[in-house]
Design a protein around this motif. Structure first.
Motif, short mmCIF file in Angstrom:
data_model
loop_
_atom_site.label_atom_id
_atom_site.label_comp_id
_atom_site.label_asym_id
_atom_site.label_seq_id
_atom_site.Cartn_x
_atom_site.Cartn_y
_atom_site.Cartn_z
N TRP A 85 0.85 -1.20 0.00
CA TRP A 85 0.00 0.00 0.00
C TRP A 85 0.88 1.24 0.00
CZ3 TRP A 85 -4.91 -0.31 -1.14
CH2 TRP A 85 -5.72 0.83 -1.01
N SER A 103 -6.32 5.71 4.13
CA SER A 103 -6.84 5.29 2.82
C SER A 103 -6.94 3.77 2.75
CB SER A 103 -5.94 5.81 1.70
OG SER A 103 -4.62 5.29 1.81
N LYS A 104 -6.02 3.08 3.41
CA LYS A 104 -6.07 1.61 3.43
C LYS A 104 -7.30 1.13 4.20
CE LYS A 104 -3.24 -2.35 4.91
NZ LYS A 104 -1.97 -2.72 5.57
N TYR A 123 -10.06 2.79 4.60
CA TYR A 123 -11.23 3.09 3.77
C TYR A 123 -11.41 2.03 2.69
CZ TYR A 123 -13.60 4.91 -0.32
OH TYR A 123 -14.39 5.02 -1.43
N HIS A 124 -10.33 1.70 1.98
CA HIS A 124 -10.44 0.77 0.85
C HIS A 124 -10.85 -0.62 1.32
CE1 HIS A 124 -9.68 -1.06 -3.02
NE2 HIS A 124 -8.96 -1.98 -2.41
N ARG A 130 -14.76 -3.01 1.22
CA ARG A 130 -14.75 -4.18 0.34
C ARG A 130 -15.75 -5.23 0.84
NH1 ARG A 130 -10.39 -5.91 -2.80
NH2 ARG A 130 -10.48 -7.96 -1.80
N ARG A 168 -18.53 4.59 -1.31
CA ARG A 168 -17.90 4.60 -2.63
C ARG A 168 -18.86 5.14 -3.69
NH1 ARG A 168 -14.46 -0.89 -3.83
NH2 ARG A 168 -13.27 -1.03 -1.88
#
Length: 357
Positions: A73, A79-80, A82-83, A87, A282
């Protein structure tokens, strides 16, 4: 023994919440459990099979006996989180066929409709007078292929005024509720979710709103305006900012004479209403992207060039747009006007060519 790398700890008096954002599970820890976890974070080798707290932390997946690989990453941990945290939508029962899907989705929709939907328009918050916009007119060139080919991001604008009728056409094609589709009825669509824009919207919620920053439009005073898509009208909500536009948009002062800009916001409360999972976050950005592209293509077809950015200080824009709570948030900015067609401003071109200022 190791600590699960996908944990996020939230302090919540009288304890703390340990959130496994990869598996979408949460655990509330009291002082004893929190203190023991802190010791194990400091030194995982302190794990004791005879300690009931240790074994419960292990069974909860907060501790792990195996190495859990974390993806490479390049951004920061936020941000990690969030991503990965958005998922893989949790689903207790994945439909095995179209009939199961139809029943399950209908049950979900009925549960959603059992509660009142957030106000569809911003009229409940913005009660000032309306400024009717001219009826939309056909662009000079309504060929989609030509608009796609000609669309480009420009950073050098002349500052010439935009005609109000072009503003009306631009807003209608981008954010308006299309009158041309009013007869496109479908009895499967719930009342209040039947209006259609030219861009797709998750769940038909139309969760994005538009706010115009007017600097040079014929027959329209400078200021900040809210667009009301159902009425195809504007309402003045704030005077012009007392600072250059570049100061609001990350110091990008080449845009100071842009005649018209559009702030695209997201009504999170609309998304929360139908889609309670964080995956829907998203979709807010996806919808803003659809609207941004539609705006640019419509402006291009109307004979203008465009520019866009996500660089701004949210607190400043909240104040400018009078967004008073967290239900609505600014996501993106796109603007248009007459341009010399240059992708970069003259000052940058001079620097690249070694020309002294």
């Amino acid at each position: 023994m190791q600590i699960n790398p996908y944990l996020f700890i939230l302090p919540r008096t009288p304890g703390q919440i340990v959130w496994n954002y990869k598996d979408h599970t949460q655990h509330e820890l009291d002082l004893d459990y929190s203190s023991r976890l802190a010791q194990l974070i400091h030194n995982p080798e302190l794990y004791d099979n005879d300690n009931i707290i240790d074994t419960q932390l292990l069974n909860a997946g907060i501790l792990t006996t195996s190495t859990i690989n974390s993806p490479a990453w390049g951004w920061d941990e936020l941000s990690k989180i969030y991503h990965i945290g958005t998922r893989n939508i949790p689903c207790e029962h994945i439909p095995k066929n179209i009939h199961e899907w139809a029943r399950q989705y209908l049950e979900h929709c009925n549960e959603v409709l059992a509660s009142s939907a957030p106000a569809h328009d911003m009229a409940d918050r913005i009660t000032g007078g309306r400024i009717a916009l001219p009826s939309p007119s056909a662009p000079k060139d309504d060929s989609l292929s030509n608009a796609l080919i000609r669309r480009k991001t420009c950073r050098s604008f002349t500052g010439s005024p935009i005609r109000l009728r072009d503003v009306g056409s631009l807003l209608y094609l981008t954010l308006g509720y299309l009158r041309e589709r009013e007869d496109d009825c479908d009895d499967s669509i719930a009342e209040g979710l039947d209006v259609r824009r030219s861009s797709p919207s998750g769940g038909g919620l139309n969760a994005c709103e538009g706010y115009l920053l007017i600097q040079n439009v014929e027959d329209l005073a400078p200021g900040v305006y809210a667009y009301h898509p159902a009425e195809h009208a504007l309402s003045l909500i704030n005077r012009s900012p007392d600072t250059a536009l570049g100061n609001l948009l990350g110091g990008q002062h080449f845009i100071n004479n842009l005649p018209l800009g559009l702030f695209i916001t997201a009504r999170f409360d609309r998304l929360w209403w139908k889609y309670p999972h964080s995956r829907a976050y998203r979709m807010a950005f996806v919808e803003a992207g659809h609207l941004s592209q539609t705006f640019q293509l419509a402006a291009t077809a109307l004979g203008m060039n465009t520019w866009l950015t996500g660089a701004f200080t949210d607190d400043q824009i909240d104040t400018l747009l009078q967004l008073e709570n967290g239900n609505e948030q600014p996501l993106f900015f796109v603007g248009c006007g007459e341009s010399d067609g240059q992708a970069m401003c003259q000052e940058m071109r001079d620097l690249l060519r070694g020309t002294p200022a």
